[in-house]
Design an enzyme around this catalytic site. Structure first.
Site, PDB file in Angstrom:
ATOM      1  N   GLY A 164       1.049  -1.192   0.082  1.00 13.53           N
ATOM      2  CA  GLY A 164      -0.135   0.051  -0.150  1.00 13.53           C
ATOM      3  C   GLY A 164       0.761   1.267  -0.183  1.00 13.53           C
ATOM      4  CG  HIS A 165       3.689   4.125   2.012  1.00 15.69           C
ATOM      5  ND1 HIS A 165       5.110   4.558   1.990  1.00 15.69           N
ATOM      6  CD2 HIS A 165       2.989   5.158   2.324  1.00 15.69           C
ATOM      7  CE1 HIS A 165       5.262   5.698   2.359  1.00 15.69           C
ATOM      8  NE2 HIS A 165       4.171   6.272   2.464  1.00 15.69           N
ATOM      9  CG  LEU A 166       3.740   5.565  -2.245  1.00 10.03           C
ATOM     10  CD1 LEU A 166       4.474   6.567  -2.724  1.00 10.03           C
ATOM     11  CD2 LEU A 166       2.376   5.907  -1.623  1.00 10.03           C
TER      12      LEU A 166
END
Length: 183
Positions: free
Chosen positions: A85-87
């Site tokens: 999720g990052h990134l």
């Protein structure tokens, strides 16, 4: 109190380093001769002195402990929980997790100065002068250094830094304070 610590660190020539951004660096220096492949404390031994578990147990190992500094390491891998999720497509280790890891390393240093039966929970009181000077991406070893600025019975202050391949990527002054047990 943290402002005084920052001023002490800035006025101490040991911490003054020129950097491209125009801000003087207060980063903790990597002690000479530290071997990041060694293990002084592994994840299980760290868990014996810190309450953090699962994804929030940030440190993979402590590799050095001197009288005024401690060095820990995190293996930044492509399968880490935060990568998805990052990134997406461009994983960058979140700065807030670097700060959390520095806090945990300072807490390890604080706890190891105490008797085994007298290790209270240490929480964040302040993070001052945080600067992120480089990206941390998989696959690498993030080396963290916490130099003790002040140690008292209920408070600890550290100048902290993160390094990848010897390059400074993050720094701050971290203050931890003993958090009383819930009633």
């Amino acid at each position: 109190m943290p402002i005084i610590c920052i001023l002490e660190a800035v006025s101490n020539s040991k911490f003054e380093k020129p950097v491209g951004s125009g801000f003087a660096s207060m980063a903790a220096s990597m002690p000479d001769g530290v071997d990041l492949s060694t293990t002084l404390l592994d994840r299980d031994q760290i868990a014996a002195v810190l309450p953090h578990r699962h994804e929030m147990a940030m440190l993979d190992r402590v590799v050095y402990r001197g009288s005024e500094a401690v060095v820990g390491a995190i293996e930044i891998t492509e399968d880490a929980w935060w990568v998805r999720g990052h990134l997406p497509g461009r994983p960058i280790f979140p700065g807030v997790l670097m700060l959390e890891a520095m806090g945990q390393l300072g807490s390890v240093e604080f706890q190891l100065r105490r008797e085994e039966g007298d290790r209270p929970f240490l929480g964040f009181a302040a993070v001052d002068g945080a600067r992120f000077r480089g990206m941390v991406t998989p696959t690498c070893t993030l080396a963290l250094v916490c130099e003790t600025v002040r140690h008292r019975d209920r408070i600890g202050v550290w100048c902290c830094a993160g390094y990848v391949d010897g390059e400074l990527v993050a720094e701050c002054t971290m203050t931890g304070v003993v958090i009383p047990e819930p009633r």
